[in-house]
Design a protein around this motif. Structure first.
Motif, short mmCIF file in Angstrom:
data_model
loop_
_atom_site.label_atom_id
_atom_site.label_comp_id
_atom_site.label_asym_id
_atom_site.label_seq_id
_atom_site.Cartn_x
_atom_site.Cartn_y
_atom_site.Cartn_z
N ALA A 163 0.82 -1.21 0.00
CA ALA A 163 0.00 0.00 0.00
C ALA A 163 0.85 1.26 0.00
O ALA A 163 1.94 1.32 0.56
N GLY A 164 0.32 2.31 -0.65
CA GLY A 164 0.96 3.61 -0.68
C GLY A 164 0.21 4.60 0.20
O GLY A 164 -0.87 4.30 0.70
N PRO A 165 0.76 5.79 0.39
CA PRO A 165 0.16 6.80 1.27
C PRO A 165 -1.28 7.13 0.88
O PRO A 165 -1.63 7.14 -0.30
N GLY A 166 -2.10 7.39 1.90
CA GLY A 166 -3.45 7.87 1.67
C GLY A 166 -4.55 6.84 1.77
O GLY A 166 -5.71 7.18 1.94
N GLY A 167 -4.21 5.55 1.68
CA GLY A 167 -5.23 4.51 1.72
C GLY A 167 -5.38 3.89 3.10
O GLY A 167 -4.52 4.03 3.96
N LYS A 168 -6.48 3.16 3.29
CA LYS A 168 -6.74 2.54 4.59
C LYS A 168 -5.77 1.40 4.89
O LYS A 168 -5.57 1.04 6.06
#
Length: 350
Positions: A163-168
């Motif tokens: 996962a990358g920044p900004g997601g749950k």
């Protein structure tokens, strides 16, 4: 020839040895040839490779590995599976060594030195879901010479790793894994591909090791403590989450008092130890509170974010690994300046 990818052949072996699945070992055997072939392709196994397999079970994937790699080391914790592997399912292969041991207790650096002259190896595994994070982070933190790690894990965990920044899904585990390696989601695997069927979906993820970390922080221990603090309570702003945590100097003192373990290893293991496991978040928050010495002020965090061009209301989930490294360096610098000012004032008083 590899035969255990077929369910009927797996059942035949299990019945032959009256094997009983051990829940404490998280045993779910693959019974899908297409998935097995995807794993081999994702790991990019060639005839030049030495492969470490963690948890071979009855040898289903091991057979595929033996037919594609130069040498295979299979580490199995369940002693009841050893005779099945050595006397039956792997008997026809002369390029495999079976070790009855707990992978977390095995000296892998020594093993790679002895078996492969210290040259990088590849790791392939169908991991027990309850111990996925300790095994993966253990491989990364111990700096075992690795080319890549290709593992079957719970789908939710695989998504968090990449996962990358900004997601749950983005969190401490994402940052710790990406500090060491580049993740690639190779396949999504439904429950019916296993025996017995797990209660959750699975995924194959490949972690290709970085030759060097993608970011450089002045104090890696402090960097990972900062990341942990940022995700202990996700709903908090970064200012509220980080204010009051131990500063870089406290981390350096802890490092000096903890013996041989490296900054990076201890830091990363603390980062992912609890925070990204939903069932353990409460314990992680309690542990973090016990060690706080209130050395990072709100004003210092606000000023650092301002220098980075970020809002004082930003949350940790919005920052990239590079931004966390930058923030850690700014806070370390601010702490040193503050310590210098305090020392100067004390000297003037005397």
């Amino acid at each position: 020839m590899a035969t255990l990818g077929e369910a009927k052949n797996t059942i035949e072996v299990l019945n032959k040895y009256h094997f009983i699945f051990q829940k404490r070992f998280g045993q779910n055997f693959l019974i899908d040839t297409h998935v097995l072939e995807k794993i081999i392709r994702a790991a990019e196994i060639s005839g030049e490779d030495m492969v470490l397999e963690i948890g071979p079970g009855i040898g289903t994937m091991t057979q595929y590995l033996c037919e594609n790699a130069r040498e295979v080391i299979a580490v199995e914790i369940d002693k009841n599976l050893i005779p099945i592997l050595t006397e039956d399912t792997l008997r026809g292969y002369n390029n495999v060594t079976v070790i009855n041991e707990d992978i977390l207790k095995l000296d892998l650096n020594r093993l790679v030195q002895e078996k492969n002259g210290g040259r990088p190896i590849k790791v392939v595994a169908n991991l027990p879901y309850y111990i996925t994070t300790p095994i993966i982070m253990g491989l990364l933190e111990k700096h075992v010479p690795l080319q890549n790690i290709t593992v079957m894990v719970q789908r939710e965990v695989a998504e968090r790793m990449q996962a990358g920044p900004g997601g749950k899904d983005y969190g401490a585990l994402s940052l710790a894994v990406q500090y060491y390696a580049e993740p690639y989601l190779a396949a999504v695997v439904p429950p019916h591909c296993f025996m017995p069927r797990p209660n959750v979906g699975s995924a194959v993820i490949r972690l290709t090791l970085h030759q060097k970390p993608p970011v450089q922080a002045e104090n890696e221990e402090f960097l990972f403590r900062l990341i942990r603090a940022a995700f202990n309570q996700r709903r908090k702003t970064l200012v509220n989450a980080v204010s009051g945590m131990d500063g870089a100097e406290a981390c350096e003192k802890d490092t000096a008092n903890t013996g041989k373990r490296s900054n990076r290893r201890r830091a990363a293991e603390r980062t992912v130890e609890s925070v990204d496991e939903p069932d353990n978040r409460e314990r992680a928050a309690e542990d973090a509170g016990k060690c706080g010495r209130s050395t990072i002020s709100r004003e210092a965090v606000q000023e650092a974010l301002k220098q980075m061009g970020l809002s004082s209301t930003v949350r940790g989930e919005a920052l990239s690994l590079e931004e966390f490294a930058r923030l850690a360096d700014l806070l370390s610098c601010a702490e040193k300046k503050n310590a210098g000012s305090t020392s100067a004032e004390a000297a003037a008083e005397h």
